[in-house]
Design an enzyme around this catalytic site. Structure first.
Site, short mmCIF file in Angstrom:
data_model
loop_
_atom_site.label_atom_id
_atom_site.label_comp_id
_atom_site.label_asym_id
_atom_site.label_seq_id
_atom_site.Cartn_x
_atom_site.Cartn_y
_atom_site.Cartn_z
N PRO A 2 0.89 -1.19 0.11
CG PRO A 2 -0.47 -1.44 1.74
CD PRO A 2 0.65 -2.08 1.14
CD GLU A 3 2.90 3.24 -4.40
OE1 GLU A 3 3.18 4.41 -4.63
OE2 GLU A 3 3.38 2.48 -5.06
CE LYS A 52 5.28 3.20 0.98
NZ LYS A 52 6.36 2.16 0.33
NE ARG A 123 12.62 5.09 12.74
CZ ARG A 123 12.23 4.63 13.91
NH1 ARG A 123 13.02 4.90 14.99
NH2 ARG A 123 11.14 3.91 13.67
CG ASN A 164 8.14 -0.26 -7.13
OD1 ASN A 164 9.07 0.39 -7.54
ND2 ASN A 164 8.34 -1.68 -7.66
NE ARG A 258 9.09 -3.20 -4.03
CZ ARG A 258 8.30 -2.51 -3.30
NH1 ARG A 258 8.47 -1.74 -2.26
NH2 ARG A 258 6.96 -2.48 -3.91
#
Ligand SMILES: [Zn+2]
Length: 274
Positions: A2-3, A52, A123, A164, A258
């Site tokens: 999931p983006e 995410k 982060r 991606n 990826r």
């Protein structure tokens, strides 16, 4: 995976179902049982996405942190007459009046303090879907880096929420060689890419799909089918197919585990790229 747009939609769905009310929390599978017991019966303040990551705040003190990873799902069901028995490995179940939500297969589901949440947030790079995002913070990292821009865009500490699909599509839309170094980009290019990302991802939140192809590059059949199936892409998942703009075969290569997709003609090799 999931983006970011998926997580923002999920946060909204959880908010609409539970925010401002006491919720029952449990872990039918058992792995989150102790933590679920700690928040059971308390008021869910809000759910928020950052990149995410999903953060569900309870009583302004405790925060459930969820990362869906590759296979996780958090399904929200509303307007139900009866809550059914859990099916499969439900890590966390939330139940409100007329609503319930089941989390399965997530990489992370943990109870944090708000201080610990801030450590996670520190982060992360700016999230294009958040109004408070600062694109210069990402540029600060990009323009100092020798790493390929395709890798930097997937680094959640540079930009939070890109996966991606958005990565491949953004680089194509801006005709950027995925292998050129971050430091070879111009500030104006990044500003344009960021603005485009904000627009594309906002559209993704609205529709629940990633649609990146301009109408003039879709076939009539695709235009007719638009909205009824998954979104269309320029290069993502189209290895070997002709480029929608120039007809050259779309290429693929593995970069940091990826698959990367690009058109070698539209995204001409930048001098100095490997
Ligand atoms: Zn092309």
């Amino acid at each position: 995976m999931p983006e970011g747009h998926t997580l923002h939609r999920l946060a909204t769905a959880l908010d609409e179902a539970f925010a401002g009310h006491a919720v029952r929390a449990s872990s039918p599978q058992g792995r989150f049982a102790e933590s679920a017991a700690l928040i059971d019966g308390r008021v869910l303040d809000r759910a928020e996405a950052y990149g995410k990551h999903l953060f569900v705040t309870v009583d302004e003190i405790d925060v459930v942190h969820v990362h869906l990873g590759l296979y996780g799902r958090f399904d929200v069901h509303r307007d139900v007459a009866e809550v059914p028995e859990p099916v499969g490995q439900v890590r966390l179940r939330l139940v409100g009046s007329g609503s319930y939500a089941d989390l399965r297969g997530a990489t992370a589901c943990e109870l944090l303090t708000s201080v610990e949440r801030d450590v996670v947030l520190a982060r992360l790079g700016p999230d294009p879907l958040r109004a408070d995002a600062d694109p210069d913070a990402a540029w600060d990292r990009i323009h100092r880096s020798r790493a390929p821009i395709a890798g930097l865009l997937m680094d959640q500490s540079v930009v939070a929420g890109i996966g991606n699909v958005y990565r491949a599509e953004l680089l194509f839309r801006h005709r950027v060689d995925p292998f050129r170094s971050g430091r070879s980009l111009r500030a104006q290019q990044w500003r344009e890419m960021w603005a485009d990302l904000v627009e594309l991802m906002t559209d993704g939140v609205r529709t629940g799909r990633i649609d990146t192809v301009r109408p003039e590059h879709l076939t009539d059949v695709e235009i007719a089918a638009r909205g009824r199936r998954r979104g269309h892409s320029y290069v993502y998942g189209r290895a070997g197919d002709p480029c929608r703009v120039c007809g050259t075969r779309v290429r693929t290569a593995v970069l940091q585990t990826r698959n990367l997709y690009w058109c070698p003609k539209c995204q001409r090799r930048f001098r100095g790229s490997p």
